[in-house]
Scaffold this motif. Structure first.
Motif: not given
Length: 107
Positions: A10, A66, A69-74, A97-98
């Motif tokens: 990360d 996904g 990042f628990a839904g916070t990444g692109f 990275s996200p």
């Protein structure tokens, strides 16, 4: 040890990405066939991902980013397709990275 290993870092946090689900698949007559599954450890590594030997051919690693990042990444997933053309160990790191990622053939 598996012929294919991976390491996920990360880069936004500057540490290994633990808990990333990873699938190894082989292309077989136009269809992707599952070969192995693992989850990155505390050091961001999956060392036992599939067989110790693979026939030459096309393979892919599917990283479930996904979940990490628990839904916070692109990018909900990263797919890396590569060729095995020899019997050498194939290490495929992922820098994550996200909002960006890169990969390379490691050692």
């Amino acid at each position: 040890m598996s012929l294919v290993t991976t390491h996920v870092l990360d880069t936004a946090l500057g540490r290994p990405a633990a808990g990333v689900p990873v699938d190894l698949e082989a292309l077989d007559d136009g269809t992707w066939r599952p070969l192995g599954h693992g989850v990155t450890d505390a050091d961001g590594r999956v060392g036992d991902l599939g067989p110790a030997a693979l026939p030459h051919g096309r393979y892919r690693l599917r990283f479930d980013t996904g979940t990490y990042f628990a839904g916070t990444g692109f990018y909900p997933e990263v797919v890396v397709v590569f060729e095995v053309a020899d019997d050498a160990h194939h290490h495929v790191p992922l820098l994550l990275s996200p909002f960006a990622y890169s990969t390379y053939r490691g050692s």
